[in-house]
Enzyme design. Structure first.
Site, PDB file in Angstrom:
ATOM      1  N   SER A 125       0.822  -1.205   0.000  1.00  0.00           N
ATOM      2  CA  SER A 125       0.000   0.000   0.000  1.00  0.00           C
ATOM      3  C   SER A 125       0.854   1.252   0.000  1.00  0.00           C
ATOM      4  O   SER A 125       0.329   2.347  -0.100  1.00  0.00           O
ATOM      5  CB  SER A 125      -0.931  -0.006   1.210  1.00  0.00           C
ATOM      6  OG  SER A 125      -0.203  -0.260   2.382  1.00  0.00           O
ATOM      7  N   HIS A 146      -2.498  -3.142  -6.344  1.00  0.00           N
ATOM      8  CA  HIS A 146      -2.993  -2.793  -5.004  1.00  0.00           C
ATOM      9  C   HIS A 146      -4.515  -2.883  -4.884  1.00  0.00           C
ATOM     10  O   HIS A 146      -5.239  -2.040  -5.408  1.00  0.00           O
ATOM     11  CB  HIS A 146      -2.502  -1.374  -4.645  1.00  0.00           C
ATOM     12  CG  HIS A 146      -2.859  -0.959  -3.257  1.00  0.00           C
ATOM     13  ND1 HIS A 146      -3.123   0.337  -2.902  1.00  0.00           N
ATOM     14  CD2 HIS A 146      -3.003  -1.683  -2.116  1.00  0.00           C
ATOM     15  CE1 HIS A 146      -3.417   0.397  -1.622  1.00  0.00           C
ATOM     16  NE2 HIS A 146      -3.357  -0.815  -1.120  1.00  0.00           N
ATOM     17  N   GLU A 158      -5.566  -0.306  -7.697  1.00  0.00           N
ATOM     18  CA  GLU A 158      -4.556   0.656  -8.143  1.00  0.00           C
ATOM     19  C   GLU A 158      -3.452  -0.116  -8.848  1.00  0.00           C
ATOM     20  O   GLU A 158      -2.933  -1.091  -8.285  1.00  0.00           O
ATOM     21  CB  GLU A 158      -3.924   1.345  -6.922  1.00  0.00           C
ATOM     22  CG  GLU A 158      -4.409   2.727  -6.649  1.00  0.00           C
ATOM     23  CD  GLU A 158      -3.691   3.359  -5.452  1.00  0.00           C
ATOM     24  OE1 GLU A 158      -3.203   4.475  -5.616  1.00  0.00           O
ATOM     25  OE2 GLU A 158      -3.632   2.752  -4.375  1.00  0.00           O
ATOM     26  N   ASN A 196      -3.943   6.073  -0.761  1.00  0.00           N
ATOM     27  CA  ASN A 196      -3.428   6.359   0.580  1.00  0.00           C
ATOM     28  C   ASN A 196      -2.810   7.744   0.706  1.00  0.00           C
ATOM     29  O   ASN A 196      -2.730   8.300   1.788  1.00  0.00           O
ATOM     30  CB  ASN A 196      -2.441   5.280   1.010  1.00  0.00           C
ATOM     31  CG  ASN A 196      -3.177   4.007   1.376  1.00  0.00           C
ATOM     32  OD1 ASN A 196      -4.235   4.054   1.994  1.00  0.00           O
ATOM     33  ND2 ASN A 196      -2.636   2.868   0.980  1.00  0.00           N
TER      34      ASN A 196
HETATM   35  N1  CAA Z   1     -16.481 -10.701   1.488  1.00  0.00           N
HETATM   36  C1  CAA Z   1     -17.640 -10.748   0.836  1.00  0.00           C
HETATM   37  N2  CAA Z   1     -18.644  -9.890   1.074  1.00  0.00           N
HETATM   38  C2  CAA Z   1     -18.469  -8.956   2.031  1.00  0.00           C
HETATM   39  C3  CAA Z   1     -17.267  -8.853   2.767  1.00  0.00           C
HETATM   40  C4  CAA Z   1     -16.244  -9.783   2.458  1.00  0.00           C
HETATM   41  N3  CAA Z   1     -15.073  -9.764   3.097  1.00  0.00           N
HETATM   42  N4  CAA Z   1     -17.378  -7.812   3.637  1.00  0.00           N
HETATM   43  C5  CAA Z   1     -18.596  -7.288   3.458  1.00  0.00           C
HETATM   44  N5  CAA Z   1     -19.256  -7.969   2.490  1.00  0.00           N
HETATM   45  C6  CAA Z   1     -20.585  -7.682   1.958  1.00  0.00           C
HETATM   46  C7  CAA Z   1     -21.681  -7.963   2.948  1.00  0.00           C
HETATM   47  O1  CAA Z   1     -22.056  -9.315   2.936  1.00  0.00           O
HETATM   48  C8  CAA Z   1     -22.788  -7.062   2.462  1.00  0.00           C
HETATM   49  O2  CAA Z   1     -23.438  -7.659   1.334  1.00  0.00           O
HETATM   50  P1  CAA Z   1     -24.977  -7.335   0.980  1.00  0.00           P
HETATM   51  O3  CAA Z   1     -25.080  -5.857   0.855  1.00  0.00           O
HETATM   52  O4  CAA Z   1     -25.184  -8.055  -0.295  1.00  0.00           O
HETATM   53  O5  CAA Z   1     -25.747  -7.885   2.145  1.00  0.00           O
HETATM   54  C9  CAA Z   1     -22.028  -5.849   1.920  1.00  0.00           C
HETATM   55  O6  CAA Z   1     -20.696  -6.295   1.693  1.00  0.00           O
HETATM   56  C10 CAA Z   1     -22.024  -4.708   2.920  1.00  0.00           C
HETATM   57  O7  CAA Z   1     -21.529  -5.164   4.158  1.00  0.00           O
HETATM   58  P2  CAA Z   1     -22.246  -4.933   5.557  1.00  0.00           P
HETATM   59  O8  CAA Z   1     -23.730  -4.912   5.366  1.00  0.00           O
HETATM   60  O9  CAA Z   1     -21.675  -5.904   6.518  1.00  0.00           O
HETATM   61  O10 CAA Z   1     -21.752  -3.549   6.091  1.00  0.00           O
HETATM   62  P3  CAA Z   1     -21.693  -2.132   5.408  1.00  0.00           P
HETATM   63  O11 CAA Z   1     -22.846  -1.851   4.552  1.00  0.00           O
HETATM   64  O12 CAA Z   1     -21.338  -1.234   6.512  1.00  0.00           O
HETATM   65  O13 CAA Z   1     -20.430  -2.229   4.426  1.00  0.00           O
HETATM   66  C11 CAA Z   1     -18.136  -1.967   4.025  1.00  0.00           C
HETATM   67  C12 CAA Z   1     -19.181  -2.634   4.877  1.00  0.00           C
HETATM   68  C13 CAA Z   1     -18.252  -2.464   2.600  1.00  0.00           C
HETATM   69  C14 CAA Z   1     -16.801  -2.385   4.603  1.00  0.00           C
HETATM   70  C15 CAA Z   1     -18.365  -0.414   4.059  1.00  0.00           C
HETATM   71  O14 CAA Z   1     -18.481   0.026   5.382  1.00  0.00           O
HETATM   72  C16 CAA Z   1     -17.277   0.370   3.393  1.00  0.00           C
HETATM   73  O15 CAA Z   1     -17.244   0.490   2.184  1.00  0.00           O
HETATM   74  N6  CAA Z   1     -16.337   0.917   4.193  1.00  0.00           N
HETATM   75  C17 CAA Z   1     -15.187   1.637   3.698  1.00  0.00           C
HETATM   76  C18 CAA Z   1     -14.151   0.652   3.266  1.00  0.00           C
HETATM   77  C19 CAA Z   1     -12.920   1.325   2.748  1.00  0.00           C
HETATM   78  O16 CAA Z   1     -12.783   2.519   2.680  1.00  0.00           O
HETATM   79  N7  CAA Z   1     -11.957   0.486   2.368  1.00  0.00           N
HETATM   80  C20 CAA Z   1     -10.700   0.959   1.891  1.00  0.00           C
HETATM   81  C21 CAA Z   1      -9.742   0.961   3.018  1.00  0.00           C
HETATM   82  S1  CAA Z   1      -8.213   1.622   2.487  1.00  0.00           S
HETATM   83  C22 CAA Z   1      -7.425   0.349   1.765  1.00  0.00           C
HETATM   84  O17 CAA Z   1      -7.851  -0.766   1.731  1.00  0.00           O
HETATM   85  C23 CAA Z   1      -6.135   0.723   1.179  1.00  0.00           C
HETATM   86  C24 CAA Z   1      -4.960   0.551   2.039  1.00  0.00           C
HETATM   87  O18 CAA Z   1      -3.905   0.288   1.492  1.00  0.00           O
HETATM   88  C25 CAA Z   1      -4.952   0.756   3.506  1.00  0.00           C
END
Ligand code: CAA
Length: 297
Positions: A125, A146, A158, A196
């Site tokens: 990342s 990424h 990415e 990031n």
């Molecule tokens: N595998 C499969 N499906 C998954 C899953 C996984 N690991 N995690 C969540 N889901 C699915 C759920 O089953 C759910 O499906 P349905 O809508 O069909 O029921 C859907 O995703 C949404 O999940 P939840 O209902 O549990 O919860 P939510 O609506 O709050 O969504 C989230 C969860 C998708 C994580 C959302 O909160 C979100 O988008 N958060 C921000 C995530 C983000 O910004 N990620 C980037 C981080 S930075 C990065 O990764 C880069 C780095 O280098 C650090």
């Protein structure tokens, strides 16, 4: 006319079966690729296999995929503790821990086992792609690949070219992203790339807002969720990513760009020193020991 000279990738090796590695194996197998998932730890591989099953089941339950697709995907993943099993892979995605000496060591031990045509990539990342590439025998076939967390849900990948990466390598990786049904964004190899570079200073600023008493954990997260339509508040997201990872990326920005605007918030450093790393240690800006997360401050 689209150039189709780049290589067809069929078999992919993934190194590291943690949160990112198992998500990457999951989406590759759904995309029809034969996956070899490697980890040095057998227990991590067993946990990864269970996680992949559970996450595929979530997608079946919410009708995103069929049971047949889930079963077909599971059959396409092989688990191994040995990099010798990478002798037929066309592409490697390294997703081991975010530590440069460890990544270099893994790449070095991998080189004797892969073919001359094999493309090497890292899911890093923030570590320099050019520097990682330079410790391999094929900098022109090395680039950043990424994924975002959670991998099966997030649409973006990415793609980062190092200074030596050739266009064919880039095109081959782009084709994989497209086959996964995801969207690629191309980033140049500068500290922390695009996501990031923008996301971490925002999270760091939210921690400063907490540190300076501008708002409580709850007020800051509610503000960004309801005021900027972010799915998670910045502090909740920091806990989700891991505060150690957030701090490491801020340090990469601070060191790599030598600008005080990237100074990690002392409160973030203190949490990491305390071992309060977020969800994975059940405590960060929230306490996760109960049924519902509660602000820890
Ligand atoms: N595998 C499969 N499906 C998954 C899953 C996984 N690991 N995690 C969540 N889901 C699915 C759920 O089953 C759910 O499906 P349905 O809508 O069909 O029921 C859907 O995703 C949404 O999940 P939840 O209902 O549990 O919860 P939510 O609506 O709050 O969504 C989230 C969860 C998708 C994580 C959302 O909160 C979100 O988008 N958060 C921000 C995530 C983000 O910004 N990620 C980037 C981080 S930075 C990065 O990764 C880069 C780095 O280098 C650090």
């Amino acid at each position: 006319i689209k150039c189709e000279a780049h290589m067809q990738i069929k078999k992919v090796g993934v190194i590291g079966a943690g949160q990112m590695g198992n998500g990457i194996a999951h989406v590759l197998s759904l995309g029809g690729y034969h996956v070899i998932l490697n980890d040095i730890d057998k227990n991590t591989l067993e946990k990864a296999s269970q996680n992949i099953k559970n996450n595929l089941e979530r997608q079946v339950n919410s009708k995103k995929i069929s049971t047949a697709e889930s079963n077909a995907a599971l059959k396409l993943i092989d688990y191994t503790v040995s990099l010798e099993d990478f002798n037929e892979v066309d592409l490697v995605i390294e997703a081991a821990t975010e530590n440069e000496p460890i990544k270099q060591k893994i790449l070095n031990s991998l080189l004797p086992h892969i073919q001359p045509h094999t493309i090497l990539t890292s899911n890093t990342s923030s570590i320099s792609i050019t520097r990682l590439a330079s410790c391999t025998d094929r900098p022109e076939k090395f680039m950043g690949f990424h994924f975002m967390n959670p991998v099966p849900v997030m649409q973006l990948v990415e793609l980062i070219k190092g200074i030596a990466t050739d266009q064919e390598t880039y095109d081959s990786c782009l084709q994989v992203v497209e086959k996964l049904g995801k969207t690629a964004a191309s980033a140049e190899d500068f500290p922390a790339f695009i996501v990031n570079r923008v996301l971490m200073p925002m999270i760091n600023e939210a921690v400063y807002a907490l540190y300076e008493g501008v708002g409580s954990v709850e007020a800051i997260d509610t503000s960004m969720k309801l005021g900027a339509n972010h799915p998670m508040g910045p502090l909740e997201l920091a806990d989700f990513i891991g505060l150690d990872t957030c701090l490491a990326i801020m340090n990469v920005l601070h060191d790599g760009l030598a600008d005080t605007k990237y100074r990690p918030c002392p409160l973030m450093t203190k949490y990491v020193e305390a071992g309060w790393l977020g969800r994975k240690t059940k405590r960060g800006f929230y306490d996760y020991t109960g049924e519902k997360p509660i602000p820890s401050r």
